[in-house]
Design a protein around this motif. Sequence first.
Motif, short mmCIF file in Angstrom:
data_model
loop_
_atom_site.label_atom_id
_atom_site.label_comp_id
_atom_site.label_asym_id
_atom_site.label_seq_id
_atom_site.Cartn_x
_atom_site.Cartn_y
_atom_site.Cartn_z
N GLU A 62 0.84 -1.21 0.00
CA GLU A 62 0.00 0.00 0.00
C GLU A 62 0.88 1.26 0.00
O GLU A 62 0.48 2.29 -0.53
CB GLU A 62 -0.96 0.02 1.19
CG GLU A 62 -0.32 0.22 2.54
CD GLU A 62 -1.36 0.45 3.64
OE1 GLU A 62 -1.73 1.59 3.85
OE2 GLU A 62 -1.76 -0.52 4.28
N THR A 144 -2.24 -3.44 -7.60
CA THR A 144 -2.90 -4.75 -7.72
C THR A 144 -2.44 -5.66 -6.58
O THR A 144 -3.25 -6.34 -5.94
CB THR A 144 -2.56 -5.39 -9.08
OG1 THR A 144 -2.96 -4.49 -10.11
CG2 THR A 144 -3.25 -6.72 -9.26
N ALA A 147 -4.13 -4.69 -3.48
CA ALA A 147 -5.53 -5.14 -3.43
C ALA A 147 -5.62 -6.62 -3.08
O ALA A 147 -6.43 -7.02 -2.24
CB ALA A 147 -6.21 -4.88 -4.77
N TRP A 151 -6.90 -8.09 0.41
CA TRP A 151 -8.06 -9.00 0.41
C TRP A 151 -7.76 -10.21 1.30
O TRP A 151 -8.59 -10.60 2.15
CB TRP A 151 -8.32 -9.43 -1.04
CG TRP A 151 -9.35 -10.48 -1.26
CD1 TRP A 151 -10.58 -10.58 -0.65
CD2 TRP A 151 -9.25 -11.59 -2.16
NE1 TRP A 151 -11.24 -11.68 -1.14
CE2 TRP A 151 -10.46 -12.31 -2.07
CE3 TRP A 151 -8.27 -12.02 -3.05
CZ2 TRP A 151 -10.70 -13.47 -2.83
CZ3 TRP A 151 -8.51 -13.16 -3.82
CH2 TRP A 151 -9.72 -13.86 -3.70
N LEU A 172 -13.03 -5.06 -2.72
CA LEU A 172 -12.79 -3.76 -3.37
C LEU A 172 -13.90 -2.75 -3.05
O LEU A 172 -13.71 -1.55 -3.20
CB LEU A 172 -12.65 -3.95 -4.89
CG LEU A 172 -11.44 -4.79 -5.33
CD1 LEU A 172 -11.40 -4.91 -6.84
CD2 LEU A 172 -10.13 -4.21 -4.80
N PHE A 177 -10.06 -1.25 1.82
CA PHE A 177 -9.23 -1.08 0.63
C PHE A 177 -9.05 0.40 0.30
O PHE A 177 -7.93 0.87 0.07
CB PHE A 177 -9.84 -1.82 -0.56
CG PHE A 177 -9.13 -1.55 -1.86
CD1 PHE A 177 -7.84 -2.00 -2.06
CD2 PHE A 177 -9.74 -0.83 -2.88
CE1 PHE A 177 -7.17 -1.73 -3.25
CE2 PHE A 177 -9.09 -0.57 -4.06
CZ PHE A 177 -7.80 -1.02 -4.26
N THR A 181 -5.76 2.85 0.51
CA THR A 181 -5.30 3.49 -0.72
C THR A 181 -5.25 5.01 -0.56
O THR A 181 -4.21 5.64 -0.81
CB THR A 181 -6.26 3.13 -1.88
OG1 THR A 181 -6.17 1.72 -2.12
CG2 THR A 181 -5.90 3.87 -3.15
#
Lengths: 224, 131
Positions: A62, A144, A147, A151, A172, A177, A181
Amino acid sequence: MRRFFSQNSLSLAFGGLFLLTLVGQAVSGVAAFNDQRLADGLEQISLLRYVTSSAFGVDVMENWQSEYLQFFLYILGTVWLIQLGSSESKKPGETGIETDKEQKVGRYATKDSPAWASAGGWRTSLFSRSLGLVMGTLFLLTWTASAISGWAAFNDEQLMSLEDPVTLLGYLAQGDFWSRTLQNWQSEMLAVGSMVIFSVYLRQRGSPESKPVGTPHAATGMTG
Amino acid sequence: MPPRRRGLATAAAAALLLSGCGGLDSDAVEKVATTFADHGTDAATRCQLLAENTLTSLVEDAGTACEEAIGDLPIGTGTPTAVEVWGEEAQVKLTDDTLFLTRTSSGWKVMAAACRPKAEEQPYDCQVEGS
């Protein structure tokens, strides 16, 4: 060897600091992770298990994604946008991708220009955008990864709290998330914006990131 | 290896890493859950499959030894219908129960059983769980 170190000291110093701080993050991260597991009545995990976990992965990714996004936007943004008086900016009237002559490409390439600067065609076109492309690609890859590891870490926490895991699409749509971000994006935008403005009025003697000390505040695009 | 297969292999490797070596873990988790949910398994073995914190809570709540209490608990006996492994935790859905497991140094252990779903996005209501 000594010459190699002195000629590459900037990259080597930051490479070393990166590794030291990554190790520091792993050591402090496993302590915090195990504190939480202890509070939840669960068994603690080893440092090796932690550094291969999704919890560590998402914490690293992140941050990486936001750094690459920052540089990607900055590299592209400074082609077109200016800040009067900033050492980080082009001068007014110089915005855009500039002429082949100014950029020393194609027939204007010099003897010591990189081969793809003089090659012409797709190679020159690609090489002319390679810095932004690499930064943008690294951003997409690390975002990606952020993410997917986020998850997995989220689902581990779901099971810890006796809840059902969620699908990737479900994750998402979760606040987790977007909070991870956006908290990183906002700090990067603040840092870049601060640097642009501070470099108008403040100086760091000897640094190429600053104007020479005696340069007027209004002088744009000068580095010391 | 053709590029497409190489891409698929890379994605599969990433998925395996993220799920904590998925297949192997899933098999181990399912085996523990099946043994625990089999009421024909002797009580001592079933109690050994409980996570330490869960075992302590069960004994405290029942006021008796785990071996005596476990047979009276409404733990399902059904067959597994889904196994999810995420990092250090796992969930096994049986036809008549949902079990939650945690990874320990002595293998996977049951941290909650006799769980019924409540509202969506709410924790399960489990009759056997740690404090």
